[in-house]
Design a protein around this motif. Structure first.
Motif, PDB file in Angstrom:
ATOM      1  N   LEU A 129     137.308  55.205  12.464  1.00 35.29           N
ATOM      2  CA  LEU A 129     137.891  53.988  13.039  1.00 35.29           C
ATOM      3  C   LEU A 129     138.007  54.098  14.558  1.00 35.29           C
ATOM      4  O   LEU A 129     137.745  53.121  15.279  1.00 35.29           O
TER       5      LEU A 129
ATOM      6  N   VAL B 188     132.591  53.064   5.291  1.00 32.11           N
ATOM      7  CA  VAL B 188     134.051  53.195   5.258  1.00 32.11           C
ATOM      8  C   VAL B 188     134.613  52.576   3.984  1.00 32.11           C
ATOM      9  O   VAL B 188     135.501  53.142   3.333  1.00 32.11           O
TER      10      VAL B 188
ATOM     11  N   GLY C 238     136.870  48.690  10.418  1.00 32.83           N
ATOM     12  CA  GLY C 238     136.406  49.456   9.262  1.00 32.83           C
ATOM     13  C   GLY C 238     135.828  48.588   8.163  1.00 32.83           C
ATOM     14  O   GLY C 238     134.908  49.011   7.439  1.00 32.83           O
TER      15      GLY C 238
END
Length: 401
Positions: free
Chosen positions: A355, A306, A300
């Motif tokens: 993820l 993210v 991530g």
């Protein structure tokens, strides 16, 4: 009386001396001293002879016995049940209604059982004698961390025209390279997370030309290593690993510029501090779970979308949730995790889905530093585990409905 005469002291009559008829002196034996009776009387017990430590009159002795009998009768009344009230108490026993009985029988017939609520486990109980664990203050520390991350949230610097020469792909290439450098130098994990934090914070407040992006990354790693490591790498080491793209003077100048722009503020809550706490709250705790959590988190970190949409604590909690789904831990989210993270399961599914998607394509993407790091048996080879595609399907199904 003359001065030569001696003065004799006046003698008091001796009451114990008596003269008999023959003129002889006879002495009487003095009675021995006894207790004068200034002590509190002992408690008189029924059925036992009363022991008085001093001479008493018959009236006083009778009074003591009467008081003791009265106290004994009160104790007996308290200990004996009231025969009149006993039937009434029994008659007040609650009776079940017909509906309650039928409902209970229906649940039993269908095999439905009421499960006890998942209790919150004290994850610090084993560290109560460990002074480094700071058990007395750990809850307050993490409350402060969550408050600090909210105040220091990153600005969307890529889409606000703050960095016209950069884009999310360039940043991903830089972070992927820094993860590889971090692994080759065998540095502490704290150094990697602080390096990425310094890079993003500097890029959010200062415009950087494309040619200086790697210089920012090298200088940020130098700063983070000086802060976290006992033996940080030297400037010459960073020059060599970057193929001497920047001379020593430029690296030191950029280091000074970054520290000045950030106000020397380096004690920040990175995802790492939350990962340590949340992984500990994921019971049962083991190395496989820990490696999977860090693998998903570092995947991530590479992606700008993210980082910019999830604060450090939410990214850490989402990584723990995705790891539990990947390793098929049940339940996927417990009351203990909810208590320590402050997040509900539905709040983490979007980030966890991303993820898991990164995990699904980790072996096929061009940026493979994280995959190579966690395919190693020393890291449990967690990169080879099948991703939790059921989580992606669950989230997609919920969005379509």
């Amino acid at each position: 009386m003359t001065s030569n005469e001696s003065v004799l002291p006046i003698q008091q009559p001796n009451r114990d001396v008596k003269q008999n008829n023959d003129g002889q002196i006879e002495r009487r034996n003095r009675r021995a001293l006894v207790d004068i009776g200034n002590l509190a009387p002992a408690v008189v017990e029924i059925g036992k002879p009363t022991q008085i430590s001093r001479p008493t009159t018959r009236n006083f002795h009778a009074q003591l016995v009467e008081n003791a009998q009265g106290a004994h009768e009160k104790n007996v009344k308290k200990s004996e049940p009231n025969n009149e009230e006993t039937p009434r108490r029994r008659s007040k026993k609650p009776s079940k209604s017909l509906t309650t009985v039928l409902t209970a029988r229906s649940k039993a017939a269908c095999g439905i059982k009421t499960k006890p609520k998942d209790p919150v486990v004290n994850i610090d109980e084993s560290d109560i004698n460990n002074e480094l664990a700071e058990v007395e203050y750990v809850e307050d520390i993490y409350k402060f961390y969550k408050l600090s991350e909210t105040e220091g949230a990153l600005m969307d610097y890529m889409n606000s025209h703050s960095q016209p020469d950069l884009n999310a792909k360039m940043r991903a290439i830089l972070i992927d390279w820094l993860i590889e450098v971090h692994r080759k130098f065998d540095l502490m994990p704290e150094s990697l997370y602080l390096t990425i934090n310094v890079v993003d914070r500097y890029l959010s407040v200062r415009r950087v030309p494309r040619r200086e992006l790697q210089l920012v990354g090298i200088s940020a790693m130098l700063i983070a290593c000086k802060y976290e490591e006992i033996w940080p790498p030297e400037v010459t080491d960073l020059m060599a690993i970057s193929d001497n793209a920047y001379p020593r003077e430029e690296i030191l100048t950029m280091e000074k510029a970054i520290l000045g722009q950030l106000g020397w503020y380096l004690t920040v809550p990175t995802p790492y501090v939350f990962l340590v706490r949340y992984t500990k709250a994921s019971l049962p705790f083991d190395n496989e779970m820990e490696n999977m959590v860090f693998f998903l988190t570092e995947l991530g970190l590479i992606h700008y979308s993210v980082i910019i949409t999830n604060n450090p604590s939410k990214l850490a909690a989402s990584a723990v949730y995705a790891a539990r789904c990947t390793l098929k831990k049940t339940p996927a989210w417990t009351e203990t995790l909810k208590h320590h993270t402050g997040y509900y399961e539905h709040e983490l599914k979007d980030c966890a889905k991303s993820l898991v998607a990164f995990h699904d394509c980790a072996s096929e993407t061009k940026l493979k530093s994280v995959y190579r790091k966690y395919v190693n048996p020393e890291k449990g080879a967690v990169a080879l585990f099948p991703p939790a595609r059921s989580l992606i399907a669950e989230v997609d199904g919920g969005e379509q409905s």
